[in-house]
Design an enzyme around this catalytic site. Structure first.
Site, mmCIF file in Angstrom:
data_model
loop_
_atom_site.group_PDB
_atom_site.id
_atom_site.type_symbol
_atom_site.label_atom_id
_atom_site.label_comp_id
_atom_site.label_asym_id
_atom_site.label_seq_id
_atom_site.Cartn_x
_atom_site.Cartn_y
_atom_site.Cartn_z
ATOM 1 N N LYS A 39 11.863 12.108 5.702
ATOM 2 C CA LYS A 39 10.430 12.050 5.644
ATOM 3 C C LYS A 39 9.602 11.184 5.003
ATOM 4 O O LYS A 39 8.322 10.816 5.249
ATOM 5 C CB LYS A 39 9.862 13.425 5.275
ATOM 6 C CG LYS A 39 10.516 14.743 5.968
ATOM 7 C CD LYS A 39 10.078 16.233 5.392
ATOM 8 C CE LYS A 39 10.885 17.280 5.858
ATOM 9 N NZ LYS A 39 10.748 18.308 4.857
ATOM 10 N N GLU A 94 12.134 2.168 5.420
ATOM 11 C CA GLU A 94 12.330 3.355 4.248
ATOM 12 C C GLU A 94 11.589 3.078 3.098
ATOM 13 O O GLU A 94 10.616 2.343 3.081
ATOM 14 C CB GLU A 94 13.761 3.203 3.814
ATOM 15 C CG GLU A 94 14.308 3.743 2.547
ATOM 16 C CD GLU A 94 14.700 5.517 3.263
ATOM 17 O OE1 GLU A 94 13.512 6.068 3.456
ATOM 18 O OE2 GLU A 94 15.652 5.938 2.956
ATOM 19 N N ASP A 95 11.393 4.359 2.619
ATOM 20 C CA ASP A 95 10.449 4.571 1.541
ATOM 21 C C ASP A 95 10.996 3.919 -0.024
ATOM 22 O O ASP A 95 10.433 3.125 -0.518
ATOM 23 C CB ASP A 95 9.862 6.061 1.155
ATOM 24 C CG ASP A 95 11.135 7.016 0.984
ATOM 25 O OD1 ASP A 95 12.503 6.436 1.074
ATOM 26 O OD2 ASP A 95 10.978 8.109 0.734
ATOM 27 N N ASP A 98 17.513 3.701 -3.662
ATOM 28 C CA ASP A 98 17.979 3.912 -5.113
ATOM 29 C C ASP A 98 19.338 3.382 -5.333
ATOM 30 O O ASP A 98 19.694 2.291 -5.555
ATOM 31 C CB ASP A 98 17.652 5.468 -5.143
ATOM 32 C CG ASP A 98 18.171 5.949 -6.594
ATOM 33 O OD1 ASP A 98 18.003 5.018 -7.319
ATOM 34 O OD2 ASP A 98 18.340 7.132 -6.526
ATOM 35 N N LYS A 126 14.615 0.340 -6.271
ATOM 36 C CA LYS A 126 14.840 0.288 -7.541
ATOM 37 C C LYS A 126 16.449 -0.323 -7.797
ATOM 38 O O LYS A 126 17.430 0.448 -7.798
ATOM 39 C CB LYS A 126 15.371 1.899 -8.036
ATOM 40 C CG LYS A 126 13.972 2.770 -7.956
ATOM 41 C CD LYS A 126 14.503 4.218 -8.632
ATOM 42 C CE LYS A 126 13.660 5.193 -8.298
ATOM 43 N NZ LYS A 126 14.196 6.528 -8.550
ATOM 44 N N PHE A 147 11.330 8.085 -11.597
ATOM 45 C CA PHE A 147 11.089 8.534 -10.602
ATOM 46 C C PHE A 147 9.763 8.961 -9.971
ATOM 47 O O PHE A 147 8.699 9.380 -10.898
ATOM 48 C CB PHE A 147 11.654 10.179 -11.126
ATOM 49 C CG PHE A 147 11.691 11.150 -9.499
ATOM 50 C CD1 PHE A 147 13.084 11.054 -8.971
ATOM 51 C CD2 PHE A 147 10.747 11.771 -9.250
ATOM 52 C CE1 PHE A 147 13.120 11.695 -7.823
ATOM 53 C CE2 PHE A 147 10.960 12.404 -7.818
ATOM 54 C CZ PHE A 147 12.075 12.342 -7.270
ATOM 55 N N ILE A 148 9.261 8.362 -8.871
ATOM 56 C CA ILE A 148 8.045 8.303 -8.594
ATOM 57 C C ILE A 148 7.913 9.217 -7.238
ATOM 58 O O ILE A 148 8.703 9.632 -6.601
ATOM 59 C CB ILE A 148 7.710 6.687 -8.231
ATOM 60 C CG1 ILE A 148 8.639 6.141 -6.937
ATOM 61 C CG2 ILE A 148 7.753 5.838 -9.224
ATOM 62 C CD1 ILE A 148 8.518 5.011 -6.330
ATOM 63 N N ASP A 154 8.386 12.301 -2.542
ATOM 64 C CA ASP A 154 8.185 13.698 -2.805
ATOM 65 C C ASP A 154 9.125 14.147 -3.956
ATOM 66 O O ASP A 154 9.826 13.231 -4.511
ATOM 67 C CB ASP A 154 8.618 14.746 -1.797
ATOM 68 C CG ASP A 154 10.294 14.719 -1.812
ATOM 69 O OD1 ASP A 154 10.722 13.571 -1.595
ATOM 70 O OD2 ASP A 154 11.035 15.688 -1.787
ATOM 71 N N ARG A 160 3.672 14.396 -1.421
ATOM 72 C CA ARG A 160 4.029 13.266 -0.211
ATOM 73 C C ARG A 160 2.444 12.583 0.047
ATOM 74 O O ARG A 160 2.636 11.489 0.420
ATOM 75 C CB ARG A 160 4.803 13.740 1.063
ATOM 76 C CG ARG A 160 6.238 14.017 0.766
ATOM 77 C CD ARG A 160 6.715 14.304 2.010
ATOM 78 N NE ARG A 160 7.990 14.961 2.031
ATOM 79 C CZ ARG A 160 9.089 14.383 1.696
ATOM 80 N NH1 ARG A 160 9.228 12.996 1.614
ATOM 81 N NH2 ARG A 160 10.230 14.968 1.756
HETATM 82 P P1 IMP Z 1 19.792 6.416 -2.343
HETATM 83 O O1 IMP Z 1 20.534 7.002 -1.077
HETATM 84 O O2 IMP Z 1 20.258 6.961 -3.605
HETATM 85 O O3 IMP Z 1 19.329 4.881 -2.056
HETATM 86 O O4 IMP Z 1 18.651 7.222 -2.152
HETATM 87 C C1 IMP Z 1 17.360 7.276 -1.305
HETATM 88 C C2 IMP Z 1 16.696 8.529 -1.304
HETATM 89 O O5 IMP Z 1 16.452 9.253 -2.221
HETATM 90 C C3 IMP Z 1 15.277 8.093 -0.972
HETATM 91 O O6 IMP Z 1 15.252 8.051 0.667
HETATM 92 C C4 IMP Z 1 14.662 9.286 -1.391
HETATM 93 O O7 IMP Z 1 14.613 10.322 -0.516
HETATM 94 C C5 IMP Z 1 15.223 9.475 -2.702
HETATM 95 N N1 IMP Z 1 14.754 9.199 -4.024
HETATM 96 C C6 IMP Z 1 15.175 8.094 -4.600
HETATM 97 N N2 IMP Z 1 14.516 7.907 -5.842
HETATM 98 C C7 IMP Z 1 13.686 8.601 -5.657
HETATM 99 C C8 IMP Z 1 12.318 8.594 -6.267
HETATM 100 O O8 IMP Z 1 11.794 7.974 -7.284
HETATM 101 N N3 IMP Z 1 11.177 9.577 -6.028
HETATM 102 C C9 IMP Z 1 11.340 10.039 -4.824
HETATM 103 N N4 IMP Z 1 12.525 10.219 -3.986
HETATM 104 C C10 IMP Z 1 13.554 9.250 -4.487
HETATM 105 MG MG MG Z 2 13.838 9.374 1.657
#
Ligand code: IMP
Ligand code: MG
Length: 169
Positions: A39, A94-95, A98, A126, A147-148, A154, A160
């Site tokens: 979302k 994508e938002d 990470d 990040k 963590f944002i 969210d 959100r």
């Molecule tokens: P990844 O698979 O580790 O790259 O994670 C990505 C997902 O983790 C994002 O789509 C977010 O849903 C969540 N996420 C990672 N860091 C944050 C943050 O700082 N705030 C909120 N959601 C995060």
């Molecule tokens: Mg996400």
């Protein structure tokens, strides 16, 4: 819990406009499918699309991590796109990136559907947290390990709809 302002509304708007202009120029004349990753990317994807000067089609996809994924990194597909992307130019929106696991999974999955091209646009990166190799072609902000929340992002499904990006303290 308190949310401290980190990136304000004006700065986000400026960046989204800049990204939308760049993407519009790069994709002019192509059949673009914008795939919003639910979302978190919902707010960003809509504002990005509204600032574009080209036609795009919308698709939505939703993934989640299995519980305890920090170690396994397994991703589950909750909702798939609803029309074919074969031969299309796909832009995954994508938002935040990470570890890179979510988008790495999504990229492989979507590439298996035979698009003509696939690029990634993320509002936040990040970079230093990356576990798997994954690069976005369009990035709004590179941030340090915080963590944002807000602007779609969210914390346990809350925050959100903040119109800015904040840090939880
Ligand atoms: P990844 O698979 O580790 O790259 O994670 C990505 C997902 O983790 C994002 O789509 C977010 O849903 C969540 N996420 C990672 N860091 C944050 C943050 O700082 N705030 C909120 N959601 C995060
Ligand atoms: Mg996400």
């Amino acid at each position: 819990m308190e949310v401290k302002k980190y990136i304000d509304e004006e700065e986000i708007k400026r960046k989204v406009k800049e990204l939308a202009e760049k993407i519009s120029n790069d994709y002019r004349g192509k059949e673009v499918v914008l795939i919003c990753v639910l979302k978190g990317a919902s707010v960003f994807a809509v504002e990005l699309a509204l600032n574009m000067s080209i036609n795009v089609r919308f698709e939505f996809i939703e993934v989640s991590s299995y519980s305890g994924t920090m170690s396994t990194g397994k991703i589950k597909l909750n909702k798939d796109i609803s029309s074919s992307i074969e031969g299309k130019d796909v832009l995954v929106v994508e938002d935040i990136i990470d570890t890179g696991r979510t988008l790495s999974y999504l990229k492989d999955y979507l590439l298996s559907k035979g698009p003509n091209s696939l690029k990634i646009c993320t509002l936040i990166d990040k970079k230093e947290r990356r576990v798997v190799e994954l690069d976005a072609q369009y990035t709004g902000f590179v941030i340090e390990d915080k963590f944002i929340v807000g602007y779609g992002l969210d914390y346990n499904e809350d925050y959100r709809n903040l119109n800015y990006i904040g840090v939880i303290e």
